[in-house]
Design a protein around this motif. Sequence first.
Motif, PDB file in Angstrom:
ATOM      1  N   VAL A 198       1.545 109.592  42.951  1.00 49.63           N
ATOM      2  CA  VAL A 198       0.393 110.700  43.146  1.00 49.63           C
ATOM      3  C   VAL A 198       0.575 111.812  44.277  1.00 49.63           C
ATOM      4  N   ALA A 199       1.062 111.398  45.388  1.00 47.98           N
ATOM      5  CA  ALA A 199       1.082 112.183  46.553  1.00 47.98           C
ATOM      6  C   ALA A 199       2.054 113.425  46.109  1.00 47.98           C
ATOM      7  N   GLU A 200       3.286 112.795  45.690  1.00 48.15           N
ATOM      8  CA  GLU A 200       4.553 113.872  45.220  1.00 48.15           C
ATOM      9  C   GLU A 200       3.866 114.812  44.055  1.00 48.15           C
ATOM     10  N   ARG A 201       3.169 114.283  43.172  1.00 47.99           N
ATOM     11  CA  ARG A 201       2.646 114.863  41.962  1.00 47.99           C
ATOM     12  C   ARG A 201       1.733 115.994  42.437  1.00 47.99           C
ATOM     13  N   LEU A 202       0.826 115.733  43.304  1.00 51.99           N
ATOM     14  CA  LEU A 202      -0.433 116.684  43.692  1.00 51.99           C
ATOM     15  C   LEU A 202      -0.123 117.467  45.049  1.00 51.99           C
ATOM     16  N   PHE A 203       1.153 117.173  45.683  1.00 52.52           N
ATOM     17  CA  PHE A 203       1.643 117.768  46.954  1.00 52.52           C
ATOM     18  C   PHE A 203       0.441 117.376  47.788  1.00 52.52           C
ATOM     19  N   LEU A 204       0.171 116.261  48.024  1.00 52.10           N
ATOM     20  CA  LEU A 204      -0.696 115.770  49.060  1.00 52.10           C
ATOM     21  C   LEU A 204       0.023 114.462  49.919  1.00 52.10           C
ATOM     22  N   SER A 205      -0.564 114.549  51.090  1.00 48.66           N
ATOM     23  CA  SER A 205      -0.149 113.361  51.868  1.00 48.66           C
ATOM     24  C   SER A 205      -0.332 112.025  51.262  1.00 48.66           C
ATOM     25  N   PRO A 206       0.493 110.822  51.633  1.00 51.56           N
ATOM     26  CA  PRO A 206      -0.288 109.632  50.989  1.00 51.56           C
ATOM     27  C   PRO A 206      -1.449 109.210  51.824  1.00 51.56           C
ATOM     28  N   HIS A 207      -1.701 109.429  52.833  1.00 53.10           N
ATOM     29  CA  HIS A 207      -2.928 109.398  53.444  1.00 53.10           C
ATOM     30  C   HIS A 207      -4.201 109.884  52.730  1.00 53.10           C
ATOM     31  N   THR A 208      -4.013 111.187  52.382  1.00 52.90           N
ATOM     32  CA  THR A 208      -4.997 111.780  51.612  1.00 52.90           C
ATOM     33  C   THR A 208      -5.357 111.374  50.340  1.00 52.90           C
ATOM     34  N   VAL A 209      -4.055 110.990  49.688  1.00 51.36           N
ATOM     35  CA  VAL A 209      -4.334 110.122  48.171  1.00 51.36           C
ATOM     36  C   VAL A 209      -4.911 108.820  48.316  1.00 51.36           C
ATOM     37  N   ARG A 210      -4.817 108.080  49.362  1.00 49.86           N
ATOM     38  CA  ARG A 210      -5.518 106.740  49.780  1.00 49.86           C
ATOM     39  C   ARG A 210      -7.061 107.135  49.805  1.00 49.86           C
ATOM     40  N   THR A 211      -7.278 108.220  50.473  1.00 43.81           N
ATOM     41  CA  THR A 211      -8.860 108.301  50.650  1.00 43.81           C
ATOM     42  C   THR A 211      -9.278 108.833  49.565  1.00 43.81           C
ATOM     43  N   HIS A 212      -8.543 109.546  48.642  1.00 42.70           N
ATOM     44  CA  HIS A 212      -9.134 110.264  47.126  1.00 42.70           C
ATOM     45  C   HIS A 212      -9.343 108.842  46.487  1.00 42.70           C
ATOM     46  N   MET A 213      -8.176 107.894  46.360  1.00 43.19           N
ATOM     47  CA  MET A 213      -8.361 106.815  45.487  1.00 43.19           C
ATOM     48  C   MET A 213      -9.463 105.876  45.804  1.00 43.19           C
ATOM     49  N   GLN A 214      -9.797 105.633  47.272  1.00 39.33           N
ATOM     50  CA  GLN A 214     -10.883 104.824  47.812  1.00 39.33           C
ATOM     51  C   GLN A 214     -12.103 105.344  47.175  1.00 39.33           C
ATOM     52  N   ASN A 215     -12.473 106.703  47.165  1.00 39.99           N
ATOM     53  CA  ASN A 215     -13.373 107.529  46.761  1.00 39.99           C
ATOM     54  C   ASN A 215     -13.734 107.446  45.380  1.00 39.99           C
ATOM     55  N   VAL A 216     -12.841 107.281  44.555  1.00 43.73           N
ATOM     56  CA  VAL A 216     -12.675 107.210  43.220  1.00 43.73           C
ATOM     57  C   VAL A 216     -13.539 105.775  42.947  1.00 43.73           C
ATOM     58  N   LEU A 217     -12.686 104.650  43.401  1.00 47.27           N
ATOM     59  CA  LEU A 217     -13.263 103.421  43.147  1.00 47.27           C
ATOM     60  C   LEU A 217     -14.541 103.504  43.607  1.00 47.27           C
ATOM     61  N   GLY A 218     -15.028 103.847  44.730  1.00 44.38           N
ATOM     62  CA  GLY A 218     -16.514 103.817  45.259  1.00 44.38           C
ATOM     63  C   GLY A 218     -17.350 104.518  44.373  1.00 44.38           C
ATOM     64  N   LYS A 219     -17.100 105.837  43.830  1.00 47.45           N
ATOM     65  CA  LYS A 219     -17.989 106.516  42.806  1.00 47.45           C
ATOM     66  C   LYS A 219     -18.302 105.772  41.644  1.00 47.45           C
ATOM     67  N   LEU A 220     -16.935 105.228  41.277  1.00 46.57           N
ATOM     68  CA  LEU A 220     -16.882 104.414  39.571  1.00 46.57           C
ATOM     69  C   LEU A 220     -17.783 103.023  40.033  1.00 46.57           C
ATOM     70  N   GLY A 221     -17.980 102.577  41.118  1.00 42.57           N
ATOM     71  CA  GLY A 221     -18.515 101.206  41.348  1.00 42.57           C
ATOM     72  C   GLY A 221     -17.545 100.420  40.627  1.00 42.57           C
ATOM     73  N   VAL A 222     -16.110 100.459  40.963  1.00 42.25           N
ATOM     74  CA  VAL A 222     -15.449  99.147  40.556  1.00 42.25           C
ATOM     75  C   VAL A 222     -14.302  98.675  42.051  1.00 42.25           C
TER      76      VAL A 222
END
Length: 252
Positions: A198-222
């Motif tokens: 995902v980081a390579e695909r979206l040109f983001l750092s792995p740390h940023t992607v990790r944060t986004h994924m955590q936010n996604v899980l939190g907002k979706l309640g899973v």
Amino acid sequence: MVRIRVLVVDDHRIFAESLAAALTAEPDVDVSAAGSGPAALRCLERGAAESRPYDVLLVDADLGAGRPPQPAPLREAAPEGAPVDGIALVAGVRAVQPGVRAVVLAERDDPQRAALALQAGAVGWVAKDCSLSRLLTVVRGVLREETHLPPALLTGVLRELTAARKHRSDSERLVESLTPREREVLRCMVAGLGRKAVAERLFLSPHTVRTHMQNVLGKLGVHSTLAAVALARRAGIGPADLAPPPNGIRVG
């Protein structure tokens, strides 16, 4: 006389041949048979290429039961949670030839699976042991845009469809709470990409992607990627396009 072209799909050869023979006796019906999902798709493609498209697909609900899994295109076409069988074939046919009316032939009444069949694009659910006259009524009826279900199944199917619609609405509301970037990350998750990809695909750092994924899980309640992907699919979120991305600059 315009003949109705019917394709019977069932891996029980005796049943398929008997049904095809019975239907062929009708002056306005032209029948072929196929013994598997891939064979059915080939028949449909050949019919379309020869300008003799099929009108109705009669498919066994338990097609392929106890046999090796079907090819990936059929697995991907199946609605979320549906078994890879006749219902998955209905979804696959709906995707490539939406004009074909699909009717599922079942050995037992099952409201949940009948609802899945309708969601996949079927317009009928008929007992395998129904009379020939009943089956012909269904075949001719679906060509008039009718949907056919056994009366005993109606209440259960409506209940299943209502629950599925509510589940989808709830999922859609949760997905709408995501930011555009978080939705991009979610689509990458649906496509099966890990954090590094995902980081390579979206040109983001792995740390940023990790944060986004955590936010996604939190907002979706899973609490897991698999649960997030299942919820996304219920909300109609498809996978990210995995074509090679254009050159860009990594940010974040």
